[in-house]
Scaffold this motif. Structure first.
Motif, PDB file in Angstrom:
ATOM      1  N   GLY A 456     -22.934  18.936  17.494  1.00  0.00           N
ATOM      2  CA  GLY A 456     -24.206  19.185  16.819  1.00  0.00           C
ATOM      3  C   GLY A 456     -24.228  20.424  15.959  1.00  0.00           C
ATOM      4  O   GLY A 456     -25.287  21.006  15.702  1.00  0.00           O
ATOM      5  N   LEU A 457     -23.046  20.857  15.468  1.00  0.00           N
ATOM      6  CA  LEU A 457     -22.988  22.068  14.648  1.00  0.00           C
ATOM      7  C   LEU A 457     -23.752  21.895  13.336  1.00  0.00           C
ATOM      8  O   LEU A 457     -24.262  22.864  12.771  1.00  0.00           O
ATOM      9  N   ILE A 458     -23.851  20.655  12.861  1.00  0.00           N
ATOM     10  CA  ILE A 458     -24.606  20.402  11.625  1.00  0.00           C
ATOM     11  C   ILE A 458     -26.063  20.840  11.794  1.00  0.00           C
ATOM     12  O   ILE A 458     -26.650  21.447  10.886  1.00  0.00           O
ATOM     13  N   PHE A 459     -26.664  20.579  12.947  1.00  0.00           N
ATOM     14  CA  PHE A 459     -28.060  20.963  13.178  1.00  0.00           C
ATOM     15  C   PHE A 459     -28.222  22.483  13.149  1.00  0.00           C
ATOM     16  O   PHE A 459     -29.190  23.006  12.604  1.00  0.00           O
ATOM     17  N   TRP A 460     -27.229  23.197  13.726  1.00  0.00           N
ATOM     18  CA  TRP A 460     -27.300  24.670  13.722  1.00  0.00           C
ATOM     19  C   TRP A 460     -27.204  25.194  12.291  1.00  0.00           C
ATOM     20  O   TRP A 460     -27.947  26.102  11.900  1.00  0.00           O
ATOM     21  N   GLU A 477     -22.170  31.501   2.040  1.00  0.00           N
ATOM     22  CA  GLU A 477     -21.118  30.711   1.403  1.00  0.00           C
ATOM     23  C   GLU A 477     -20.328  29.895   2.427  1.00  0.00           C
ATOM     24  O   GLU A 477     -20.041  28.711   2.210  1.00  0.00           O
ATOM     25  N   TYR A 478     -19.957  30.520   3.545  1.00  0.00           N
ATOM     26  CA  TYR A 478     -19.166  29.807   4.545  1.00  0.00           C
ATOM     27  C   TYR A 478     -20.004  28.766   5.287  1.00  0.00           C
ATOM     28  O   TYR A 478     -19.486  27.729   5.702  1.00  0.00           O
ATOM     29  N   SER A 479     -21.304  29.031   5.470  1.00  0.00           N
ATOM     30  CA  SER A 479     -22.171  28.044   6.127  1.00  0.00           C
ATOM     31  C   SER A 479     -22.288  26.784   5.276  1.00  0.00           C
ATOM     32  O   SER A 479     -22.180  25.656   5.791  1.00  0.00           O
ATOM     33  N   VAL A 480     -22.502  26.962   3.974  1.00  0.00           N
ATOM     34  CA  VAL A 480     -22.655  25.802   3.089  1.00  0.00           C
ATOM     35  C   VAL A 480     -21.327  25.050   2.955  1.00  0.00           C
ATOM     36  O   VAL A 480     -21.295  23.815   2.951  1.00  0.00           O
ATOM     37  N   LEU A 488     -18.679  15.294   4.768  1.00  0.00           N
ATOM     38  CA  LEU A 488     -17.753  14.361   4.143  1.00  0.00           C
ATOM     39  C   LEU A 488     -17.315  13.262   5.100  1.00  0.00           C
ATOM     40  O   LEU A 488     -16.785  12.230   4.671  1.00  0.00           O
ATOM     41  N   ARG A 489     -17.522  13.484   6.387  1.00  0.00           N
ATOM     42  CA  ARG A 489     -17.157  12.496   7.397  1.00  0.00           C
ATOM     43  C   ARG A 489     -18.318  11.539   7.634  1.00  0.00           C
ATOM     44  O   ARG A 489     -19.493  11.927   7.587  1.00  0.00           O
ATOM     45  N   SER A 490     -18.000  10.286   7.926  1.00  0.00           N
ATOM     46  CA  SER A 490     -19.052   9.305   8.177  1.00  0.00           C
ATOM     47  C   SER A 490     -19.905   9.707   9.377  1.00  0.00           C
ATOM     48  O   SER A 490     -21.120   9.520   9.379  1.00  0.00           O
ATOM     49  N   ALA A 491     -19.257  10.291  10.412  1.00  0.00           N
ATOM     50  CA  ALA A 491     -20.021  10.750  11.585  1.00  0.00           C
ATOM     51  C   ALA A 491     -20.975  11.868  11.205  1.00  0.00           C
ATOM     52  O   ALA A 491     -22.102  11.945  11.712  1.00  0.00           O
ATOM     53  N   GLY A 492     -20.534  12.751  10.286  1.00  0.00           N
ATOM     54  CA  GLY A 492     -21.396  13.839   9.832  1.00  0.00           C
ATOM     55  C   GLY A 492     -22.594  13.326   9.054  1.00  0.00           C
ATOM     56  O   GLY A 492     -23.715  13.820   9.204  1.00  0.00           O
ATOM     57  N   LYS A 493     -22.381  12.313   8.217  1.00  0.00           N
ATOM     58  CA  LYS A 493     -23.487  11.724   7.459  1.00  0.00           C
ATOM     59  C   LYS A 493     -24.512  11.092   8.403  1.00  0.00           C
ATOM     60  O   LYS A 493     -25.724  11.212   8.186  1.00  0.00           O
ATOM     61  N   ASN A 494     -24.011  10.437   9.453  1.00  0.00           N
ATOM     62  CA  ASN A 494     -24.924   9.816  10.419  1.00  0.00           C
ATOM     63  C   ASN A 494     -25.752  10.871  11.155  1.00  0.00           C
ATOM     64  O   ASN A 494     -26.919  10.640  11.482  1.00  0.00           O
ATOM     65  N   CYS A 496     -26.656  13.739   9.817  1.00  0.00           N
ATOM     66  CA  CYS A 496     -27.644  14.179   8.827  1.00  0.00           C
ATOM     67  C   CYS A 496     -28.796  13.178   8.717  1.00  0.00           C
ATOM     68  O   CYS A 496     -29.946  13.564   8.474  1.00  0.00           O
ATOM     69  N   ALA A 497     -28.492  11.896   8.892  1.00  0.00           N
ATOM     70  CA  ALA A 497     -29.522  10.855   8.781  1.00  0.00           C
ATOM     71  C   ALA A 497     -30.604  11.029   9.850  1.00  0.00           C
ATOM     72  O   ALA A 497     -31.749  10.616   9.654  1.00  0.00           O
ATOM     73  N   LYS A 498     -30.260  11.664  10.982  1.00  0.00           N
ATOM     74  CA  LYS A 498     -31.239  11.868  12.055  1.00  0.00           C
ATOM     75  C   LYS A 498     -32.311  12.876  11.653  1.00  0.00           C
ATOM     76  O   LYS A 498     -33.421  12.854  12.177  1.00  0.00           O
ATOM     77  N   VAL A 499     -31.950  13.815  10.765  1.00  0.00           N
ATOM     78  CA  VAL A 499     -32.928  14.811  10.286  1.00  0.00           C
ATOM     79  C   VAL A 499     -32.878  14.826   8.759  1.00  0.00           C
ATOM     80  O   VAL A 499     -32.778  15.885   8.127  1.00  0.00           O
ATOM     81  N   ALA A 500     -32.944  13.654   8.167  1.00  0.00           N
ATOM     82  CA  ALA A 500     -32.729  13.507   6.723  1.00  0.00           C
ATOM     83  C   ALA A 500     -33.681  14.365   5.902  1.00  0.00           C
ATOM     84  O   ALA A 500     -33.271  15.052   4.963  1.00  0.00           O
ATOM     85  N   GLY A 501     -34.963  14.368   6.263  1.00  0.00           N
ATOM     86  CA  GLY A 501     -35.945  15.124   5.487  1.00  0.00           C
ATOM     87  C   GLY A 501     -35.628  16.605   5.461  1.00  0.00           C
ATOM     88  O   GLY A 501     -35.690  17.257   4.402  1.00  0.00           O
ATOM     89  N   LEU A 502     -35.265  17.165   6.626  1.00  0.00           N
ATOM     90  CA  LEU A 502     -34.957  18.593   6.716  1.00  0.00           C
ATOM     91  C   LEU A 502     -33.688  18.928   5.946  1.00  0.00           C
ATOM     92  O   LEU A 502     -33.643  19.911   5.196  1.00  0.00           O
ATOM     93  N   VAL A 503     -32.652  18.103   6.100  1.00  0.00           N
ATOM     94  CA  VAL A 503     -31.383  18.360   5.408  1.00  0.00           C
ATOM     95  C   VAL A 503     -31.583  18.331   3.892  1.00  0.00           C
ATOM     96  O   VAL A 503     -31.105  19.200   3.157  1.00  0.00           O
ATOM     97  N   LEU A 504     -32.324  17.342   3.401  1.00  0.00           N
ATOM     98  CA  LEU A 504     -32.562  17.228   1.955  1.00  0.00           C
ATOM     99  C   LEU A 504     -33.373  18.393   1.425  1.00  0.00           C
ATOM    100  O   LEU A 504     -33.107  18.904   0.329  1.00  0.00           O
ATOM    101  N   LYS A 505     -34.361  18.850   2.194  1.00  0.00           N
ATOM    102  CA  LYS A 505     -35.170  19.995   1.764  1.00  0.00           C
ATOM    103  C   LYS A 505     -34.325  21.264   1.680  1.00  0.00           C
ATOM    104  O   LYS A 505     -34.406  22.021   0.713  1.00  0.00           O
ATOM    105  N   VAL A 506     -33.491  21.484   2.708  1.00  0.00           N
ATOM    106  CA  VAL A 506     -32.645  22.676   2.726  1.00  0.00           C
ATOM    107  C   VAL A 506     -31.676  22.661   1.549  1.00  0.00           C
ATOM    108  O   VAL A 506     -31.522  23.653   0.827  1.00  0.00           O
TER     109      VAL A 506
END
Length: 600
Positions: A456-460, A477-480, A488-494, A496-506
């Protein structure tokens, strides 16, 4: 004594002013009476009650103008009674003023019964547009306000998704509360006794300023070292290229006289050019006499460092070293960790550095393969801030080299410890930066990518990037970059899909950040996650295309090209041709920021 008498009246006036402010009524009466008896002059100051009454009147007038939507009266009072140093120098005051202009611009839309008067509405919108083009232009680079620069040009802001928040019932009361608190603070500050102001200016404020200056100095020194290393490398490359160029010119002159260039000579020149990018044996095995071979490899390579004989460093007693790292004092541990890191980072690239690294790995310096409870890796959780910092720096140095990453990645123990340190470390910024840097380099390896995504590092990362202005350039820079690698991984995209609105806003907020180094990573992450249909739907609902087109107007050619690809991805109904997942082989360990399916 003469100096005291010369300023006695003013000093006594300061004391009386403070006693009045602090409401020491009996003490104030006794003090005034004793001064009168002794014939001591008291400097006359404005009474607190008069100032308080005037301040309250101004505050009421400002709030009344806010409620009535009378922007001319409001900003006339605002500019007259709010000091220009606060309006122009305080970030909170600037942000508040921006939102106040928005309030008056949309006042008729929110409070009119039926359709608002067009002439009056146009006047308010025009007033807001003038503000954006003049004083408000200073905030045009701030991601928080960038969407609102399109407000004057939107036919019906009430139904536009970018301005949905402005027309909620809670928006105006919340803004009014911020205004009232700000006014109370400003006018209270203007009534603060001079004695208290003098104390603050020469006490706490100086301490805070020193802390800020020290932090800025540390940051400047770190950047200076980075730029110095880059300069030294460029200088060495330049000298090497000048030498090779001179030899090639001599060779061209010789051909005019009929002397042929031999394949052996061409081979020797190419070995010098490519000596740092490959083993010398490999350089000799390549047939540079084939047309185009040398030029193709030269364009694809980095400039080499000039060859020179470098002695190997003396060996160390690693058993004693590890014992001292585990059982020694915190001071000794910090010095040893620093020396070990310097031994690796200051060694000459090539055989010397490889020998140092191999010695560290073969002796399991960091106890990556140890199952003992007390190991060198446990220093990441030391109670000493300095020990944690130097341990994180050493791990980051290991992670900067491919062989070092391979050593650390033998199992997920190191990764789990770094993730724990990242989420727990809130005291030492440098420790967190180095842990983050190591994780970003770990993300170049597929198994570690998988583990980070599952943890769950993507959420952090998304949560940390919600307020980028609070992050250092390194952390940002390193966080982004890490977020993009995981996306870039399919698992990572999935994920992001769980919190799509937040990820897109950020990510959309980061598009306009003043740090342009992060733009390719932000664009890459956006392009990647928009291949997921549910995320595309969310992006369309929030008006992502309008936001992206705002940046096309201001971006450079490369930025514009990337955003056009993102818009094309946003409007697609399936994965574009040629887009591949980054679920590559287990041995993948690129030196870039990740294996990217992005077309640019």
């Amino acid at each position: 004594m003469g100096d005291i008498l010369a300023h006695e009246s003013e000093l006594l006036g300061l004391v009386r002013e403070y006693l009045d402010f602090a409401e020491f009524e009996d003490t104030l009466k006794t003090f005034s009476k004793e001064c009168k008896i002794k014939g001591k002059p008291l400097c006359k100051t404005v009474g607190g009650s008069f100032r308080d009454s005037k301040s309250l009147t101004i505050q009421k007038d400002l709030v009344a103008a806010f409620d009535d939507g009378d922007q001319k009266v409001f900003f006339s009072l605002w500019e007259e009674h709010i000091p220009s140093s606060v309006r122009d120098g305080d970030s909170f005051a600037q942000k508040l003023e921006f939102y106040l202009h928005i309030h008056f611009a949309i006042y008729l839309l929110k409070h009119s019964v039926g359709r608002p008067d067009k002439e009056e509405l146009d006047e308010k919108i025009s007033y807001f547009k003038t503000y954006l083009e003049t004083k408000g232009a200073a905030l045009s680079q701030t991601t928080e306000f960038l969407p609102f620069y399109a407000l004057p040009f939107v036919p019906n802001p009430m139904v536009h998704p970018s301005f949905k928040e402005l027309f909620q019932d809670s928006w105006t009361p919340e803004l009014k509360l911020k205004l009232e608190k700000f006014l109370a603070l400003i006018f209270k500050a203007s009534n603060t006794p001079k004695l208290l102001t003098i104390y603050k200016e020469n006490g706490q404020s100086n301490k805070e300023m020193l802390q800020q200056l020290h932090q800025q100095l540390v940051e400047a020194e770190r950047r200076s070292m980075t730029y110095l290393k880059r300069y030294n490398k460029i200088q060495a490359d330049y000298h090497n290229l000048i030498g090779v160029t001179a030899e090639l010119v001599d060779s061209l002159e010789a051909t005019v006289s009929g002397k042929m260039i031999t394949p052996e000579y061409l081979q020797s020149v190419c070995v010098r050019l490519f000596s740092n990018q490959m083993r010398q044996s490999l350089a000799h095995s390549v047939d540079f006499t084939r047309p185009g071979t040398a030029s193709t490899m030269l364009r694809a390579s980095l400039a080499p460092v000039k060859l020179k004989d470098v002695p190997l460093l003396p060996s160390l007693d690693y058993e004693k070293l590890k014992k001292d790292l585990i059982l020694g004092s915190d001071r000794l541990k910090a010095f040893l960790l620093q020396a070990l890191r310097w031994r690796l980072t200051t060694s000459h690239p090539g055989e010397q550095r490889e020998t140092v690294l191999q010695a560290y790995i073969s002796n399991d310096l960091l106890d990556c393969h140890s199952h003992n409870q007390r190991s060198v890796l446990q220093l990441l959780h030391s109670k000493s801030d300095v020990v944690r910092q130097y341990m994180a720096r050493l791990i980051n140095a290991f992670a900067s080299l491919a062989e070092g990453r391979l050593y650390l990645a033998q199992n997920t123990k190191v990764l789990r410890m770094l993730e724990g340190r990242l989420k727990e470390e809130d005291k030492d910024i440098i420790t967190r930066e180095n842990v983050l840097g190591a994780l970003q380099k770990f993300s170049l390896r597929r198994p570690l990518q998988t583990a980070m995504i599952q943890d769950g590092l993507i959420f952090w990362l998304v949560d940390a990037l919600k307020d980028p202005d609070c992050l250092s350039d390194y952390t940002l820079e390193y966080s982004v970059a890490l977020l993009m690698n995981l996306c870039l991984r399919s698992a990572g995209k999935n994920m992001c899909a769980k919190v799509a609105g937040l990820v897109l806003k950020v990510l959309s907020d980061l598009l306009g950040h003043e740090n342009h180094e992060i733009q390719p990573y932000v664009n890459g992450a956006l392009y990647s996650i928009l291949s997921v249909p549910s995320i595309r739907e969310e992006a369309r609902a929030m008006g992502m295309e309008d936001i992206l087109r705002c940046f096309i107007k201001e971006g450079n050619a490369e930025m514009i090209r990337q955003i056009e690809f993102i818009i094309k991805q946003l409007n697609s109904e399936e994965l574009p041709d040629g887009v591949l997942e980054s679920d590559d082989d287990e041995d993948e360990d690129d030196e870039g920021s990740g294996v990217s399916p992005i077309p640019w």
